[in-house]
Design an enzyme around this catalytic site. Structure first.
Site, PDB file in Angstrom:
ATOM      1  N   ILE A  83       4.281  -1.451   3.442  1.00 48.45           N
ATOM      2  CA  ILE A  83       3.805  -0.076   3.372  1.00 48.45           C
ATOM      3  C   ILE A  83       4.854   0.770   2.663  1.00 48.45           C
ATOM      4  O   ILE A  83       6.036   0.770   3.039  1.00 48.45           O
ATOM      5  CB  ILE A  83       3.569   0.514   4.783  1.00 48.45           C
ATOM      6  CG1 ILE A  83       2.455  -0.234   5.510  1.00 48.45           C
ATOM      7  CG2 ILE A  83       3.266   2.014   4.690  1.00 48.45           C
ATOM      8  CD1 ILE A  83       1.070  -0.035   4.949  1.00 48.45           C
ATOM      9  N   LYS A  84       4.405   1.495   1.623  1.00 48.45           N
ATOM     10  CA  LYS A  84       5.266   2.486   0.981  1.00 48.45           C
ATOM     11  C   LYS A  84       4.871   3.860   1.508  1.00 48.45           C
ATOM     12  O   LYS A  84       3.702   4.223   1.486  1.00 48.45           O
ATOM     13  CB  LYS A  84       5.112   2.455  -0.538  1.00 48.45           C
ATOM     14  CG  LYS A  84       5.965   3.521  -1.243  1.00 48.45           C
ATOM     15  CD  LYS A  84       5.621   3.652  -2.716  1.00 48.45           C
ATOM     16  CE  LYS A  84       6.459   4.765  -3.353  1.00 48.45           C
ATOM     17  NZ  LYS A  84       6.046   5.063  -4.745  1.00 48.45           N
ATOM     18  N   GLN A  85       5.864   4.623   1.968  1.00 44.36           N
ATOM     19  CA  GLN A  85       5.570   5.925   2.554  1.00 44.36           C
ATOM     20  C   GLN A  85       6.693   6.899   2.228  1.00 44.36           C
ATOM     21  O   GLN A  85       7.852   6.511   2.084  1.00 44.36           O
ATOM     22  CB  GLN A  85       5.425   5.789   4.081  1.00 44.36           C
ATOM     23  CG  GLN A  85       5.034   7.047   4.813  1.00 44.36           C
ATOM     24  CD  GLN A  85       3.735   7.648   4.297  1.00 44.36           C
ATOM     25  OE1 GLN A  85       3.763   8.498   3.405  1.00 44.36           O
ATOM     26  NE2 GLN A  85       2.604   7.198   4.844  1.00 44.36           N
ATOM     27  N   LEU A 134       0.823  -1.202   0.000  1.00 44.53           N
ATOM     28  CA  LEU A 134       0.000   0.000   0.000  1.00 44.53           C
ATOM     29  C   LEU A 134       0.860   1.256   0.000  1.00 44.53           C
ATOM     30  O   LEU A 134       1.718   1.431   0.854  1.00 44.53           O
ATOM     31  CB  LEU A 134      -0.924   0.012   1.230  1.00 44.53           C
ATOM     32  CG  LEU A 134      -1.963   1.132   1.246  1.00 44.53           C
ATOM     33  CD1 LEU A 134      -2.912   1.022   0.052  1.00 44.53           C
ATOM     34  CD2 LEU A 134      -2.762   1.121   2.540  1.00 44.53           C
ATOM     35  N   TRP A 135       0.611   2.110  -0.995  1.00 49.00           N
ATOM     36  CA  TRP A 135       1.175   3.448  -1.052  1.00 49.00           C
ATOM     37  C   TRP A 135       0.317   4.303  -0.102  1.00 49.00           C
ATOM     38  O   TRP A 135      -0.801   4.683  -0.433  1.00 49.00           O
ATOM     39  CB  TRP A 135       1.094   4.020  -2.459  1.00 49.00           C
ATOM     40  CG  TRP A 135       2.106   3.644  -3.474  1.00 49.00           C
ATOM     41  CD1 TRP A 135       2.877   4.520  -4.186  1.00 49.00           C
ATOM     42  CD2 TRP A 135       2.444   2.343  -4.005  1.00 49.00           C
ATOM     43  NE1 TRP A 135       3.681   3.850  -5.092  1.00 49.00           N
ATOM     44  CE2 TRP A 135       3.429   2.511  -5.001  1.00 49.00           C
ATOM     45  CE3 TRP A 135       2.007   1.044  -3.717  1.00 49.00           C
ATOM     46  CZ2 TRP A 135       3.977   1.449  -5.711  1.00 49.00           C
ATOM     47  CZ3 TRP A 135       2.548  -0.021  -4.428  1.00 49.00           C
ATOM     48  CH2 TRP A 135       3.524   0.182  -5.397  1.00 49.00           C
TER      49      TRP A 135
END
Length: 354
Positions: free
Chosen positions: A240-242, A202-203
Protein backbone atom coordinates in the site's frame (compact mmCIF):
# COMPACT_ATOMS: atom_id res chain seq x y z
CA UNK A 1 28.92 4.49 2.34
CA UNK A 2 26.08 4.60 4.89
CA UNK A 3 25.28 7.96 6.48
CA UNK A 4 25.83 7.72 10.20
CA UNK A 5 23.08 8.32 12.74
CA UNK A 6 24.65 11.71 13.47
CA UNK A 7 23.88 12.86 9.92
CA UNK A 8 20.30 11.62 10.22
CA UNK A 9 19.92 13.47 13.52
CA UNK A 10 21.28 16.59 11.86
CA UNK A 11 18.50 16.46 9.28
CA UNK A 12 15.89 15.84 12.00
CA UNK A 13 17.05 18.94 13.85
CA UNK A 14 15.03 19.94 16.90
CA UNK A 15 12.57 17.06 16.40
CA UNK A 16 15.21 14.34 16.74
CA UNK A 17 14.55 13.49 20.39
CA UNK A 18 10.79 13.39 19.92
CA UNK A 19 10.96 11.18 16.81
CA UNK A 20 13.81 8.87 17.84
CA UNK A 21 12.79 8.18 21.46
CA UNK A 22 9.00 8.06 21.18
CA UNK A 23 7.31 4.87 22.41
CA UNK A 24 4.01 3.96 20.79
CA UNK A 25 1.53 2.96 23.50
CA UNK A 26 -1.59 2.75 21.32
CA UNK A 27 -1.07 -0.43 19.28
CA UNK A 28 2.21 -1.82 20.58
CA UNK A 29 4.92 -3.16 18.29
CA UNK A 30 4.59 -6.74 19.51
CA UNK A 31 1.16 -6.92 17.86
CA UNK A 32 2.54 -6.10 14.40
CA UNK A 33 4.13 -8.10 11.62
CA UNK A 34 7.33 -6.14 11.04
CA UNK A 35 9.63 -5.89 8.02
CA UNK A 36 12.65 -8.16 8.09
CA UNK A 37 14.66 -10.62 6.01
CA UNK A 38 11.98 -13.28 6.54
CA UNK A 39 9.01 -11.03 5.75
CA UNK A 40 7.92 -12.80 2.54
CA UNK A 41 8.07 -16.21 4.20
CA UNK A 42 6.08 -15.02 7.24
CA UNK A 43 3.29 -13.44 5.23
CA UNK A 44 2.95 -14.89 1.77
CA UNK A 45 4.00 -18.55 1.83
CA UNK A 46 0.72 -19.37 3.55
CA UNK A 47 -1.31 -17.16 1.24
CA UNK A 48 -3.02 -17.83 -2.09
CA UNK A 49 -0.26 -16.01 -4.04
CA UNK A 50 1.23 -18.39 -6.58
CA UNK A 51 4.90 -19.24 -6.96
CA UNK A 52 5.42 -16.67 -9.72
CA UNK A 53 4.00 -13.88 -7.53
CA UNK A 54 6.38 -14.87 -4.74
CA UNK A 55 9.28 -14.77 -7.20
CA UNK A 56 8.20 -11.33 -8.42
CA UNK A 57 7.86 -9.92 -4.91
CA UNK A 58 11.21 -11.43 -3.96
CA UNK A 59 12.85 -9.74 -6.95
CA UNK A 60 11.71 -6.39 -5.54
CA UNK A 61 12.51 -7.09 -1.88
CA UNK A 62 15.95 -8.48 -2.68
CA UNK A 63 17.14 -5.73 -5.03
CA UNK A 64 19.11 -2.55 -4.38
CA UNK A 65 20.75 -1.19 -1.25
CA UNK A 66 17.87 -2.38 0.93
CA UNK A 67 17.81 -5.83 -0.65
CA UNK A 68 17.19 -8.59 1.90
CA UNK A 69 16.21 -6.24 4.74
CA UNK A 70 12.42 -6.34 4.27
CA UNK A 71 12.41 -2.59 3.62
CA UNK A 72 11.80 -0.86 0.30
CA UNK A 73 12.96 2.26 -1.51
CA UNK A 74 11.07 2.79 -4.77
CA UNK A 75 11.41 5.58 -7.36
CA UNK A 76 7.98 6.50 -8.81
CA UNK A 77 7.67 8.82 -11.79
CA UNK A 78 4.13 9.04 -13.12
CA UNK A 79 3.91 12.79 -12.61
CA UNK A 80 4.28 13.39 -16.35
CA UNK A 81 0.64 12.30 -16.58
CA UNK A 82 -0.62 13.12 -13.10
CA UNK A 83 0.81 16.67 -12.95
CA UNK A 84 1.63 17.36 -16.66
CA UNK A 85 5.07 16.64 -18.04
CA UNK A 86 6.06 20.29 -18.35
CA UNK A 87 5.39 21.16 -14.72
CA UNK A 88 6.98 17.94 -13.49
CA UNK A 89 10.16 17.96 -15.57
CA UNK A 90 10.81 21.70 -15.96
CA UNK A 91 13.15 21.67 -12.93
CA UNK A 92 15.24 18.96 -14.65
CA UNK A 93 14.34 18.46 -18.33
CA UNK A 94 16.60 15.39 -18.69
CA UNK A 95 13.70 13.34 -17.29
CA UNK A 96 11.57 13.97 -20.35
CA UNK A 97 13.75 11.06 -21.53
CA UNK A 98 12.35 8.10 -19.53
CA UNK A 99 15.63 6.20 -19.74
CA UNK A 100 17.06 8.67 -17.24
CA UNK A 101 14.27 7.76 -14.80
CA UNK A 102 15.42 4.15 -14.89
CA UNK A 103 19.06 5.19 -14.61
CA UNK A 104 18.27 7.27 -11.51
CA UNK A 105 16.56 4.32 -9.84
CA UNK A 106 19.53 2.06 -10.59
CA UNK A 107 22.20 4.55 -9.56
CA UNK A 108 20.15 5.47 -6.49
CA UNK A 109 20.12 1.85 -5.27
CA UNK A 110 16.32 1.52 -5.37
CA UNK A 111 14.46 -1.77 -5.04
CA UNK A 112 12.35 -0.95 -8.11
CA UNK A 113 11.28 1.78 -10.52
CA UNK A 114 7.60 2.61 -11.00
CA UNK A 115 6.57 4.52 -14.10
CA UNK A 116 4.38 4.48 -17.20
CA UNK A 117 3.70 1.96 -19.95
CA UNK A 118 5.36 4.18 -22.55
CA UNK A 119 8.50 4.91 -20.59
CA UNK A 120 9.14 1.27 -19.69
CA UNK A 121 8.14 -0.06 -23.13
CA UNK A 122 10.88 1.91 -24.86
CA UNK A 123 13.59 0.46 -22.61
CA UNK A 124 12.27 -2.89 -21.43
CA UNK A 125 14.80 -5.07 -23.28
CA UNK A 126 17.70 -3.00 -21.98
CA UNK A 127 16.70 -2.72 -18.32
CA UNK A 128 14.01 -5.23 -17.28
CA UNK A 129 16.71 -7.65 -16.10
CA UNK A 130 18.66 -4.91 -14.30
CA UNK A 131 15.98 -3.50 -11.98
CA UNK A 132 12.43 -4.65 -11.19
CA UNK A 133 9.75 -2.77 -13.13
CA UNK A 134 6.47 -1.62 -11.60
CA UNK A 135 4.05 -0.54 -14.32
CA UNK A 136 1.50 2.11 -13.31
CA UNK A 137 -1.61 0.96 -15.17
CA UNK A 138 -4.01 3.84 -14.47
CA UNK A 139 -3.67 7.61 -14.28
CA UNK A 140 -5.47 10.89 -13.79
CA UNK A 141 -4.83 13.01 -16.88
CA UNK A 142 -5.02 16.81 -16.67
CA UNK A 143 -5.75 17.79 -20.27
CA UNK A 144 -9.52 17.66 -19.93
CA UNK A 145 -10.98 21.17 -19.56
CA UNK A 146 -12.15 21.95 -17.01
CA UNK A 147 -9.94 19.51 -15.13
CA UNK A 148 -11.57 16.34 -13.90
CA UNK A 149 -10.11 13.97 -11.33
CA UNK A 150 -10.56 10.33 -12.23
CA UNK A 151 -8.20 7.39 -12.52
CA UNK A 152 -8.64 5.62 -15.85
CA UNK A 153 -6.84 2.60 -17.29
CA UNK A 154 -3.97 3.38 -19.67
CA UNK A 155 -3.17 -0.20 -20.66
CA UNK A 156 -3.64 -3.85 -19.88
CA UNK A 157 -2.21 -6.12 -17.22
CA UNK A 158 -1.03 -8.45 -19.99
CA UNK A 159 1.03 -5.66 -21.54
CA UNK A 160 2.66 -5.01 -18.15
CA UNK A 161 3.59 -8.69 -18.08
CA UNK A 162 4.96 -8.43 -21.63
CA UNK A 163 7.25 -5.63 -20.42
CA UNK A 164 8.70 -7.96 -17.80
CA UNK A 165 7.07 -6.17 -14.88
CA UNK A 166 7.51 -7.59 -11.39
CA UNK A 167 4.38 -5.75 -10.25
CA UNK A 168 1.59 -3.46 -11.38
CA UNK A 169 0.60 -0.29 -9.59
CA UNK A 170 -2.75 1.49 -9.60
CA UNK A 171 -4.47 4.38 -7.87
CA UNK A 172 -7.95 4.55 -6.37
CA UNK A 173 -9.43 7.89 -5.30
CA UNK A 174 -11.34 6.70 -2.26
CA UNK A 175 -14.24 8.98 -1.41
CA UNK A 176 -14.65 10.27 -4.96
CA UNK A 177 -17.80 9.88 -7.03
CA UNK A 178 -15.88 7.48 -9.30
CA UNK A 179 -14.41 5.31 -6.53
CA UNK A 180 -16.89 2.45 -6.90
CA UNK A 181 -15.90 1.95 -10.53
CA UNK A 182 -12.21 2.31 -9.74
CA UNK A 183 -12.44 -0.29 -6.95
CA UNK A 184 -14.05 -2.75 -9.36
CA UNK A 185 -11.57 -2.07 -12.17
CA UNK A 186 -8.50 -2.31 -9.94
CA UNK A 187 -9.80 -5.41 -8.14
CA UNK A 188 -10.15 -7.18 -11.49
CA UNK A 189 -6.74 -5.96 -12.63
CA UNK A 190 -5.07 -7.14 -9.41
CA UNK A 191 -6.69 -10.56 -9.74
CA UNK A 192 -5.35 -10.87 -13.28
CA UNK A 193 -1.91 -9.63 -12.22
CA UNK A 194 -1.73 -12.30 -9.52
CA UNK A 195 -2.82 -14.97 -11.98
CA UNK A 196 0.01 -13.89 -14.29
CA UNK A 197 2.59 -13.91 -11.49
CA UNK A 198 2.99 -10.21 -10.72
CA UNK A 199 2.74 -8.35 -7.43
CA UNK A 200 0.22 -5.57 -6.82
CA UNK A 201 0.72 -2.09 -5.35
CA UNK A 202 -2.14 0.29 -4.60
CA UNK A 203 -1.88 4.06 -4.34
CA UNK A 204 -4.63 4.50 -1.68
CA UNK A 205 -5.47 8.19 -2.02
CA UNK A 206 -8.53 9.97 -0.66
CA UNK A 207 -10.19 12.52 -2.93
CA UNK A 208 -13.30 14.58 -2.27
CA UNK A 209 -13.69 18.36 -2.08
CA UNK A 210 -15.71 17.91 1.12
CA UNK A 211 -12.61 16.45 2.82
CA UNK A 212 -11.02 19.92 2.81
CA UNK A 213 -12.62 22.53 5.04
CA UNK A 214 -11.69 26.10 5.87
CA UNK A 215 -9.90 24.83 8.97
CA UNK A 216 -8.29 21.56 7.93
CA UNK A 217 -7.45 19.23 5.07
CA UNK A 218 -8.64 15.75 5.99
CA UNK A 219 -7.25 14.09 2.86
CA UNK A 220 -4.28 13.11 5.02
CA UNK A 221 -6.23 12.27 8.17
CA UNK A 222 -5.16 9.01 9.79
CA UNK A 223 -8.72 7.67 10.05
CA UNK A 224 -9.63 8.32 6.40
CA UNK A 225 -6.31 7.14 4.97
CA UNK A 226 -6.32 4.17 7.32
CA UNK A 227 -9.72 3.08 6.04
CA UNK A 228 -8.55 3.56 2.45
CA UNK A 229 -5.64 1.26 3.28
CA UNK A 230 -7.99 -1.31 4.77
CA UNK A 231 -10.06 -1.40 1.60
CA UNK A 232 -6.83 -1.66 -0.40
CA UNK A 233 -5.57 -4.73 1.42
CA UNK A 234 -9.05 -6.24 1.11
CA UNK A 235 -8.75 -6.20 -2.69
CA UNK A 236 -5.40 -7.98 -2.27
CA UNK A 237 -2.83 -5.27 -2.72
CA UNK A 238 0.59 -6.67 -1.81
CA UNK A 239 1.82 -3.20 -0.90
CA UNK A 240 0.00 0.00 0.00
CA UNK A 241 1.28 3.44 -0.96
CA UNK A 242 -0.17 6.19 1.22
CA UNK A 243 0.52 9.80 2.10
CA UNK A 244 1.96 10.37 5.56
CA UNK A 245 -0.89 11.33 7.93
CA UNK A 246 -0.63 14.73 9.59
CA UNK A 247 -4.05 15.02 11.23
CA UNK A 248 -6.99 12.88 12.35
CA UNK A 249 -10.72 13.00 12.94
CA UNK A 250 -12.08 12.96 9.40
CA UNK A 251 -15.02 10.68 10.14
CA UNK A 252 -15.70 12.46 13.43
CA UNK A 253 -15.45 16.06 12.27
CA UNK A 254 -17.03 15.68 8.83
CA UNK A 255 -19.76 13.52 10.39
CA UNK A 256 -19.93 10.68 7.87
CA UNK A 257 -19.10 7.00 7.78
CA UNK A 258 -18.72 5.17 11.07
CA UNK A 259 -16.55 6.02 14.05
CA UNK A 260 -16.16 5.33 17.74
CA UNK A 261 -14.27 7.54 20.22
CA UNK A 262 -11.67 4.80 20.76
CA UNK A 263 -10.38 5.42 17.23
CA UNK A 264 -9.04 8.74 18.45
CA UNK A 265 -8.29 8.29 22.15
CA UNK A 266 -7.14 4.64 22.20
CA UNK A 267 -5.90 3.63 18.74
CA UNK A 268 -4.07 6.87 17.96
CA UNK A 269 -2.69 10.08 19.42
CA UNK A 270 -1.59 13.28 17.71
CA UNK A 271 2.03 12.12 17.59
CA UNK A 272 3.13 11.60 13.96
CA UNK A 273 4.44 8.08 14.64
CA UNK A 274 1.17 7.06 16.28
CA UNK A 275 -0.82 8.48 13.35
CA UNK A 276 1.30 6.45 10.93
CA UNK A 277 1.01 3.40 13.21
CA UNK A 278 -2.77 3.60 12.69
CA UNK A 279 -2.19 3.29 8.94
CA UNK A 280 0.04 0.25 9.52
CA UNK A 281 -2.61 -1.30 11.78
CA UNK A 282 -5.17 -1.00 8.98
CA UNK A 283 -2.78 -2.91 6.70
CA UNK A 284 -3.72 -6.13 8.53
CA UNK A 285 -1.49 -5.24 11.47
CA UNK A 286 1.47 -4.73 9.16
CA UNK A 287 1.14 -7.99 7.25
CA UNK A 288 0.76 -5.91 4.09
CA UNK A 289 3.57 -3.38 3.84
CA UNK A 290 2.98 0.38 4.07
CA UNK A 291 5.14 2.61 1.91
CA UNK A 292 4.59 6.31 2.47
CA UNK A 293 5.01 8.82 -0.34
CA UNK A 294 7.78 11.37 -0.30
CA UNK A 295 5.57 14.28 -1.37
CA UNK A 296 6.28 17.34 -3.46
CA UNK A 297 9.70 18.94 -3.74
CA UNK A 298 10.18 21.89 -1.42
CA UNK A 299 13.71 22.70 -2.53
CA UNK A 300 16.39 23.05 0.14
CA UNK A 301 14.32 21.31 2.81
CA UNK A 302 13.77 18.12 0.76
CA UNK A 303 16.51 16.11 2.48
CA UNK A 304 15.23 16.96 5.96
CA UNK A 305 11.63 16.22 4.96
CA UNK A 306 12.58 12.89 3.38
CA UNK A 307 14.55 11.80 6.46
CA UNK A 308 11.69 12.79 8.75
CA UNK A 309 9.14 10.84 6.70
CA UNK A 310 11.42 7.78 6.59
CA UNK A 311 12.00 7.85 10.35
CA UNK A 312 8.27 8.14 11.07
CA UNK A 313 7.43 5.33 8.65
CA UNK A 314 10.12 2.98 9.97
CA UNK A 315 9.40 3.59 13.65
CA UNK A 316 5.65 3.19 13.03
CA UNK A 317 6.22 -0.26 11.50
CA UNK A 318 6.14 0.75 7.84
CA UNK A 319 8.03 -0.87 4.99
CA UNK A 320 9.67 2.07 3.27
CA UNK A 321 9.35 5.15 1.12
CA UNK A 322 8.30 5.72 -2.47
CA UNK A 323 9.81 9.10 -3.28
CA UNK A 324 9.83 10.71 -6.72
CA UNK A 325 9.71 14.49 -7.09
CA UNK A 326 12.20 15.16 -4.31
CA UNK A 327 14.68 13.01 -6.24
CA UNK A 328 14.08 13.73 -9.93
CA UNK A 329 13.40 17.46 -9.63
CA UNK A 330 17.02 18.13 -8.75
CA UNK A 331 20.42 17.40 -10.38
CA UNK A 332 21.03 13.70 -10.98
CA UNK A 333 23.71 13.14 -8.33
CA UNK A 334 21.71 15.08 -5.74
CA UNK A 335 18.77 12.82 -6.55
CA UNK A 336 20.97 9.80 -5.90
CA UNK A 337 22.11 11.29 -2.59
CA UNK A 338 18.52 11.91 -1.52
CA UNK A 339 17.49 8.34 -2.30
CA UNK A 340 20.55 7.09 -0.41
CA UNK A 341 19.83 9.09 2.75
CA UNK A 342 16.29 7.68 2.78
CA UNK A 343 17.73 4.17 2.48
CA UNK A 344 20.23 4.90 5.23
CA UNK A 345 17.38 5.48 7.68
CA UNK A 346 16.20 1.91 7.04
CA UNK A 347 19.75 0.53 7.18
CA UNK A 348 20.47 2.22 10.51
CA UNK A 349 20.38 -0.11 13.52
CA UNK A 350 20.00 2.93 15.75
CA UNK A 351 16.49 3.63 14.43
CA UNK A 352 14.15 0.98 15.78
CA UNK A 353 10.43 0.26 16.00
CA UNK A 354 8.59 2.59 18.40
Amino acid sequence: MINRIEKIKEYLGSSQDDLLTHTCETITADQLTLPGPDYLEKVFTGSDRNVQVLKSLASIYNHGRLGGTGFLSILPVDQGIEHTAGSSFAPNPMYFDPENIIKLAIEGGCNAVATTFGGLALHARKYAHKIPFIVKINHNELLTYPNTYDQIMFGSVREAWNLGAAAVGATIYFGSAESDRQIQEVSEAFEEAHEMGMGTILWCYTRNSAFKTADRDYHTAADLTGQANHIGVTIKADLIKQKLPDTNGGFRDLKFGKMVPAMYDKLATNHPIDLCRYQVVNNYMGKIGLINSGGASSGASDFAEAVRTAVINKRAGGTGLISGRKAFQRPFQEGVQLLNIIQDVYLSRDITIA
